[in-house]
Motif scaffolding. Structure first.
Motif, mmCIF file in Angstrom:
data_model
loop_
_atom_site.group_PDB
_atom_site.id
_atom_site.type_symbol
_atom_site.label_atom_id
_atom_site.label_comp_id
_atom_site.label_asym_id
_atom_site.label_seq_id
_atom_site.Cartn_x
_atom_site.Cartn_y
_atom_site.Cartn_z
ATOM 1 N N ARG A 275 0.718 -1.267 -0.176
ATOM 2 C CA ARG A 275 -0.038 0.122 0.117
ATOM 3 C C ARG A 275 0.786 1.312 -0.117
ATOM 4 N N ILE A 276 1.915 1.221 0.686
ATOM 5 C CA ILE A 276 2.902 2.429 0.927
ATOM 6 C C ILE A 276 3.574 2.538 -0.514
ATOM 7 N N GLY B 72 3.479 5.785 -3.551
ATOM 8 C CA GLY B 72 4.520 6.639 -3.728
ATOM 9 C C GLY B 72 5.412 6.624 -2.840
ATOM 10 N N GLY B 73 5.373 6.051 -1.551
ATOM 11 C CA GLY B 73 6.111 6.147 -0.347
ATOM 12 C C GLY B 73 7.287 5.368 -0.709
ATOM 13 N N ILE B 74 8.387 5.748 -0.028
ATOM 14 C CA ILE B 74 9.966 5.171 -0.474
ATOM 15 C C ILE B 74 10.072 4.427 0.948
ATOM 16 N N ILE B 75 10.462 3.255 1.008
ATOM 17 C CA ILE B 75 10.928 2.302 2.162
ATOM 18 C C ILE B 75 12.173 1.893 2.052
ATOM 19 N N THR B 76 12.904 2.393 3.233
ATOM 20 C CA THR B 76 14.374 1.958 3.236
ATOM 21 C C THR B 76 14.653 1.218 4.589
ATOM 22 N N LEU C 67 11.845 1.937 7.291
ATOM 23 C CA LEU C 67 11.315 3.280 7.441
ATOM 24 C C LEU C 67 10.577 4.097 6.182
ATOM 25 N N ILE C 68 9.660 4.705 6.381
ATOM 26 C CA ILE C 68 9.144 5.298 5.244
ATOM 27 C C ILE C 68 9.637 6.682 4.783
ATOM 28 N N TYR D 145 1.306 9.370 1.162
ATOM 29 C CA TYR D 145 2.088 8.094 1.024
ATOM 30 C C TYR D 145 1.593 6.842 1.555
ATOM 31 N N GLY D 146 0.167 6.751 1.727
ATOM 32 C CA GLY D 146 -0.403 5.559 2.190
ATOM 33 C C GLY D 146 -0.633 5.143 3.613
ATOM 34 N N ILE D 147 -0.228 6.090 4.633
ATOM 35 C CA ILE D 147 -0.310 5.890 5.949
ATOM 36 C C ILE D 147 -1.855 6.021 6.254
ATOM 37 N N ILE D 148 -2.486 5.126 6.853
ATOM 38 C CA ILE D 148 -3.915 5.161 7.086
ATOM 39 C C ILE D 148 -4.306 5.040 8.551
ATOM 40 N N SER D 149 -5.452 5.451 9.112
ATOM 41 C CA SER D 149 -5.573 4.916 10.402
ATOM 42 C C SER D 149 -6.742 4.463 10.771
#
Length: 380
Positions: free
Chosen positions: A248-249, A253-257, A263-264, A282-286
């Motif tokens: 989802r992230i 368009g979120g970049i995960i490293t 980390l996003i 960036y796909g962070i949902i609640s």
């Protein structure tokens, strides 16, 4: 996890019976229902039409908890807890209450605003959704099926009066309305873990990496009880270690490293949180992850609900072993590892151990001793 509603059992049977008999009581007037329809919990709390529906400020009633700033510069953890919340419903023989235990832990970041607001709002929002939401659902079902009250009271028809998605009805709006409230602060965010105890059953919802676990006696192959309590984790952290969360992230368009703790965009470890408005793109949902209702057994001894700081230096097995000392009455046989005594605060004991083991985070925990609190079935 797949959401199932079969575990509601007795509590929803009672909710169905009580709600089917007297539609309006305890101030649940038609005008107040209209207010709820228009603006949900926030509107009810503000309305002069609904003066009876505001609970006291942030509550920690009947709960064993401990919270400390620890080695952090600021305290961003907050707790709301009431193990004896009375949900007012109406019954055949007059007003009745359903007893619900509610525990919520919020771990804030980028400031305390979100976690502090969540702890103050949660009990009111939960309470209002429990009463108004379930009643509204019943009215909707009743209107659709055109069932009169007498037929509803017949045992063969009780199922029609019971909301089949009561946990969603209560928990999801509570989380999502809090999310809307946090849009006024574009920086602050918070995790949330919520645990409900009703009629010998538990229900867990979480957002982020705050945790809940169950410490229980387990049996050896020969049927004898093991010497130490064993943990069962009731939540799974929302991080990019989970394939569906990572997907989802990345699609947003979120970049995960990173690998140890992904980390996003180089700094944010969680894939779900309440607030954090700039990160939503960036796909962070609640949205909370809801677990199945689970029946407690006679071997279940303690529930532990905490911020993730506890588990920075301890693991679930260690936490349950700490509680073993109190569980066994402070037996001197337990010399292999440190344990909490029956005379000490179990929550304080866990917080102190996590701090001494080197945790650098805020530390907050609620411990529910199931047998002494009357939530766990007794052995026969």
């Amino acid at each position: 996890m797949k959401l199932k509603m079969g575990g509601l059992k007795v509590v929803l049977l009672l909710l169905g019976v009580f709600m089917c008999v007297i539609p309006f009581s305890y101030g649940l007037s038609e005008s107040c229902m209209m207010v709820y329809d228009e603006g949900r919990a926030p509107a009810v709390l503000r309305s002069p039409e609904c003066p009876d529906w505001v609970l006291s400020a942030e509550s920690r009633l009947n709960c064993q908890f401990s919270t400390t700033q620890g080695r952090r510069r600021y305290q961003e953890d907050h707790i709301s807890c009431n193990l004896d919340m009375k949900i007012p419903l109406s019954g055949e023989n007059g007003p009745k209450n359903i007893n619900v235990g509610v525990v919520a832990v919020f771990d804030g970041h980028i400031g305390k605003e979100a976690s502090e607001m969540a702890s103050k709002l949660f009990m009111d929002y939960f309470y209002l959704h429990s009463v108004f939401g379930l009643h509204k659902n019943w009215l909707s079902e009743k209107e659709e099926q055109d069932i009169d009250e007498e037929s509803e009271l017949h045992s063969s028809n009780l199922g029609r009066c019971i909301p089949t998605e009561a946990s969603c009805l209560i928990c999801i709006p509570t989380f999502l309305i809090m999310r809307e409230a946090f849009k006024i602060n574009s920086a602050s965010g918070t995790t949330a873990v919520v645990l409900l105890l009703v009629d010998g059953q538990i229900f867990v919802a979480n957002v982020g990496d705050s945790k809940a676990l169950l410490c229980s006696e387990t049996q050896d192959d020969d049927g004898s009880l093991k010497a130490y309590l064993s943990p069962k984790e009731l939540t799974i952290d929302h991080t990019a270690h989970r394939d569906e969360e990572r997907s989802r992230i990345e699609q947003a368009g979120g970049i995960i490293t990173g690998y140890g703790l992904p980390l996003i965009n180089g700094h944010f470890p969680m894939t779900r949180a309440i607030g954090d408005v700039p990160l939503k793109i960036y796909g962070i949902i609640s949205d909370p992850e809801l677990r199945d209702w689970q029946a407690l057994t006679a071997n279940d001894s303690y529930l532990v609900i905490s911020s993730d700081g506890i588990f920075e230096s301890l693991n679930p097995k260690h936490v349950c072993e700490l509680l073993q000392g109190a569980h066994s009455g402070g037996s001197k046989k337990l010399k292999r590892k440190p344990s909490c005594s029956s005379e000490s605060s179990l929550a304080d004991c866990i917080v102190q151990e996590a701090f001494e083991k080197g945790s650098t985070d805020n530390l907050s925990v609620v411990v529910v001793p199931l047998r002494s609190a009357g939530f766990s079935p007794m052995k026969h």
